[in-house]
Design an enzyme around this catalytic site. Structure first.
Site, PDB file in Angstrom:
ATOM      1  N   GLU A 305      -0.852  11.879   8.714  1.00 15.40           N
ATOM      2  CA  GLU A 305      -1.025  10.813   7.213  1.00 15.40           C
ATOM      3  C   GLU A 305      -1.217  11.646   5.940  1.00 15.40           C
ATOM      4  OE1 GLU A 305      -1.601   6.669   9.226  1.00 15.40           O
ATOM      5  OE2 GLU A 305      -3.596   7.801   9.387  1.00 15.40           O
ATOM      6  N   CYS A 396      -4.726  -1.903   8.726  1.00 14.26           N
ATOM      7  CA  CYS A 396      -5.474  -1.568   7.532  1.00 14.26           C
ATOM      8  C   CYS A 396      -4.785  -2.000   6.109  1.00 14.26           C
ATOM      9  CB  CYS A 396      -5.670   0.066   7.353  1.00 14.26           C
ATOM     10  SG  CYS A 396      -4.200   0.858   7.528  1.00 14.26           S
TER      11      CYS A 396
END
Lengths: 624, 624
Positions: A305, A396
């Site tokens: 990420e 998230c």
């Protein structure tokens, strides 16, 4: 100008800075994209999120920690953070437009959290239920402080928004434990995922407890000294490769880097330590020039990420996590307040209208975790075929989206000694102390923004209006990107700002290998994209003309609603070979058997993509 | 032509097929790249590998399983497979050029394995030492059958190479256990990582035990029925998304897909089931046309080590795992034997000279796991800065490279009823039954290949010579890609083949977004690359001229040794802006302040890259 509200009832209430923010409720947004997002946030996204607090395990996990429930812990070790972001969202939403149900949910959650919290202040359902022997023992991936940070932000929001101080009491007990252990107790532990640092600064701002600020400072100062154990992803993943004052480029896990940057600027704002502002600005300039997508999206790699290398900006495999867009708004907002420079508000606008806006479906109940700038024809490796989804195992993003949308009023305007600055153009009313300013506009569909002073104190003050870097003509900005109109304003005074919404063809820097030979279309703050469903030809065979005419057309598009599409001159290329290796002698004439056919390509705003079918999409399109 | 050797003493000894392979020792390679690789394999790589069998834990783990050692299990659950591949490498190396040390190592290892093996035949040090309760219980990621497969291949190699049958006895005991449990015992378990299937077919070929073939068939036939539990990576990762006869594209984890394809063609060869050949050829054609790098490399994504989507072929983030190149050679070799079509030998050549050859440093002691086609200027996200490394925690590649290099003689030529086919051009001697053929060539530096018949039986036979798809003029190939010369050959007869090594500028298919506007240079089978160290200008500012002259120059390059470089007409572009977002109005003139300066760009063979410094490298270069 005097008399702006204090304390600020919004996410950020710095005690210093060039600009001062307003509260969430000081700006009424009556139309345009922000209002639409807030409507669906309230009617669709927040209700979905509240359901998910049960369904995903967030609340049940805390009941287990409180000794009240049955069953097993569910989800990730950072599952609590979903609830905290959801609480922050409903708190700001309550401040924006009061609703009896929200304070009730906050109060019930705060009560549960208080019951789950250990007597020493510790609170994390995963570690309390699953790994009590590992509390604070695996900070490199535990997310314990990360979750604490979201708790602190939720508690501050609840307190500022009028949802009571029970959550704040829970937060302070946990914060005091962190201080006791990691500041005065001599433990040099640091959470692998930055977030608690900016939250601690805000908790300090809200409570005045300087130990919170000191702990934030210690955590930021100690990063980059190898104090974070390797989670298996290497030190860069957690920005532990170099001290923040030395790191020259945003790198590693994008959301972690960006939350850390927010704290770096927060600490500058509270301590005046110029070295912190300098290093953060240096990384911002590098990131903007080499690691930022046209949409404002950040993070080029699925792998880790992470940001990826300079100029590594693939469209198809862009990560551009929704949370990174949100974190970018947080960082840019702090830089804007710290410096007063419009380039940060420009990037906030670009990010909000594109990378961020695209994250949510038109109906508010499906979300993107990653926001690519291209969807291929043959989606085989993606289990979800590149479509938005209702929720995620790692959720998230959705509640993060909700908390930002609910608090958008905070990001529209600021005050300072000169007067009032408007950073984002939305219709409605801005109330800053004795000034009430009405804003009328159909922006971003139309470039005219009309400001009418409804209330004003006596004496001159300056109305500062951000002139986006892409706008030509009209009011002329100073070097900081703002046009200044200083007058002895009277109620009823009107000022018109005209931004230039001529569609623009943009081309990439030649070092971006992924975009060579392509162009993209923008209009005002909106990045456009081509979806297959709107085209006369196969999008994979389409190229924009060398100097295409770009025609903006207001249209009600089924599935999208009212919008402005852009029609561009393009060509349909002859079919390309499908046999053998896809590499040909440069002298080959195989591809030139028939001439390109002129066609019209139709682009829609990027934020509206994936609201109809799952077809091919391109922001960057081959360009003759 | 009669009298070819039987049984074949090489990795593959099919009982059917259009072409029949030779043994590893039937071809003496006296020069050129293959000989160089074999020299460093013997002098440097294999000694390093043998050291690592102790250092990495492979042998110590097995001692633990045998109850003979102290300490903890080290490494991955597939750590045993490193030893098996190393054993296969030394076996073929012994057959190629006998060495007393190799059979000794094989014997000692076989003895250890026999002691570690459970009475029921089970053998896997990780599961025996660490997770005895999970044996065969987590096949989706256990690699137990994967390791077994490499044991079987090593055992067959040892037996065929004259290193004894002790390893074969161990292998058969384990294979019999697999049969008992997974064929006759009714357990439908399948290893998440294909490999045992092709190994079982070879064990069947070597032993004649048809149950091994039947088990391989069951494992292949049952794939794609959801019998593999989700390892967290989804069914595609293990090619369990569709039955092999239905899957239309190579997808998921590249090495798994490719080992599976080897088994699919093996099963066709042994059973004559045309549906197996058909589906494999269909995926091969799709893969070659849409998912294959210019270097022959396969696998576009780090994420999941997967193929990626059609036309998703980034240069910088290419995965192109060394093991995938090796597995591709295995699959293509089986397709070549099955069909006799030169396109498979063409791809073997491309893969060997480029993706595969680049995996190993010039000195043979450093390896690439991934083989990108570009190294950027700013390497920040890669802990190893994109350089080759001596060994890996997951060390699947180095011993895999060694086993292929040691057995290269197997892949040079075949026999069939017409005569002798030469697939790869290397100087030396090919012995096929009563025929001895001498080959003299400086290929790939020079295009002349001279064949001299040294021994021949009476009567006419055909010499079939592969004409690479890139070669123009000279001998004319038939539709299968082979030129045929049928004569009543006499000792001393000479035939010259002239391949056209004019340097070629190649351009990509227009659907490969990552390569738009770029070109690459090839000469003969070699892909070239530009390394910064050879350039007059910053490689990031360099573009190839529209129609560049390409000059091949023999040169001794410090750090590389004798090679042929290619000088290309190029330009140095004016500096590009480094401030602000890297996107500009198409009407902007910022980048055109000064005119491009003509320069000469110098390319070296891709396989030689990263042998000097860690500078920028590009295979695909912007092209005016």
């Amino acid at each position: 100008m005097s008399g702006f509200p204090d304390p600020v009832r919004g996410p950020l209430a710095p005690t210093a800075g060039v600009l001062r923010p307003l509260g969430v409720h000081d700006v009424t947004i009556s139309g345009g994209p922000f209002a639409r997002w807030q409507e669906i946030n309230r009617s669709a996204s927040i209700p979905l999120g509240l359901e998910q607090m049960e369904a995903s395990g967030a609340l049940p996990n805390l009941r287990l920690a409180a000794g009240e429930g049955d069953g097993d812990f569910r989800g990730y070790r950072f599952q609590d953070s979903d609830l905290y972001k959801q609480l922050e969202a409903v708190a700001w939403e309550h401040l924006r437009a009061p609703d009896a149900g929200y304070p009730e949910f906050v109060a019930a959650s705060a009560a549960l959290l208080a019951r789950a919290q250990r007597p020493d202040g510790y609170l994390n359902s995963h570690y309390q239920v699953v790994k009590p022997g590992k509390i604070f023992a695996e900070l490199e991936y535990s997310h314990e402080m990360y979750c604490a940070g979201h708790l602190f932000q939720a508690a501050v929001a609840a307190s500022r928004a009028g949802c009571g101080d029970d959550l704040l009491a829970v937060a302070r007990r946990f914060a005091d434990l962190l201080v006791e252990r990691f500041l005065t107790g001599g433990d040099d532990g640091i959470d692998g995922h930055a977030e608690v640092e900016t939250a601690l600064v805000e908790l300090y701002r809200h409570t005045g407890v300087s130990a919170y600020l000191e702990l934030a400072r210690k955590l930021v100062d100690n990063r980059g000294k190898g104090l974070i154990a390797d989670s298996g992803m290497g030190p860069l993943y957690s920005q532990d490769h170099l001290p923040v004052r030395e790191a020259g480029t945003a790198a590693g896990h994008a959301v972690r880097q960006l939350y850390l940057e927010a704290a770096v600027v927060d600490l500058y704002l509270e301590t005046g330590d110029e070295s912190l502002l300098e290093c953060s600005v240096r990384r911002w300039e590098d990131m903007v020039a080499t690691k930022t997508y046209l949409t404002g999206g950040l993070g080029a790699r699925h792998d880790g990420e992470s940001f990826g290398e300079r100029y590594e900006l693939p469209s198809d495999r862009a990560y551009s996590e929704s949370c990174a867009a949100i974190a970018s708004v947080h960082w840019n907002w702090r830089l804007l307040l710290a410096t007063g420079h419009g380039r940060y508000a420009d990037l906030i606008e670009r990010t909000l209208h594109n990378a961020f806006a695209a994250s949510t479906s038109a109906d508010g109940v499906r979300f993107f975790y990653v926001n690519p700038l291209q969807r291929r024809a043959d989606l085989f490796e993606d289990r979800y075929l590149g479509r938005r989804r209702e929720w995620f195992a790692c959720a998230c993003c959705p509640p993060n989206i909700m908390r930002l949308v609910a608090s958008l009023g905070h990001y529209v305007a600021t005050t300072d000694d000169e007067g009032l600055s408007v950073h984002q153009y939305v219709p409605g009313e801005i109330r800053a102390g004795a000034v009430t300013l009405e804003v009328e506009t159909r922006y971003p569909w139309d470039g005219r923004v009309r400001f009418t002073v409804r209330e004003t104190p006596g004496g001159p003050w300056t109305l500062k209006l951000r002139i986006p870097a892409w706008s030509e003509g009209g009011l002329v900005p100073d070097a900081d990107g703002y046009a200044r109109v200083r007058r002895d304003w009277k109620p009823g005074d009107v000022l018109d700002l005209d931004l230039d919404l001529t569609p623009r063809l943009v081309v990439p820097h030649r070092r971006i290998d992924a975009l060579r030979g392509c162009a993209a279309v923008e209009r005002g703050p909106l990045v456009y994209c081509f979806e297959q469903i709107d085209q006369e030809a196969d999008l994979e065979d389409l190229a924009l003309a060398a100097e295409p005419r770009l025609r903006a057309v207001e249209r009600d598009v089924p599935g999208l609603g009212p919008t402005v599409v852009i029609e561009a001159d393009a060509v349909r290329l002859p079919p390309a070979p499908a046999d053998g290796l896809p590499y040909f002698p440069s002298t080959s004439t195989a591809a030139a058997e028939s001439a390109p056919t002129p066609v019209t390509a139709t682009a829609v705003p990027y934020y509206q993509w994936d609201n109809r079918d799952g077809g091919v999409m391109r922001v960057w399109t081959p360009h003759l």
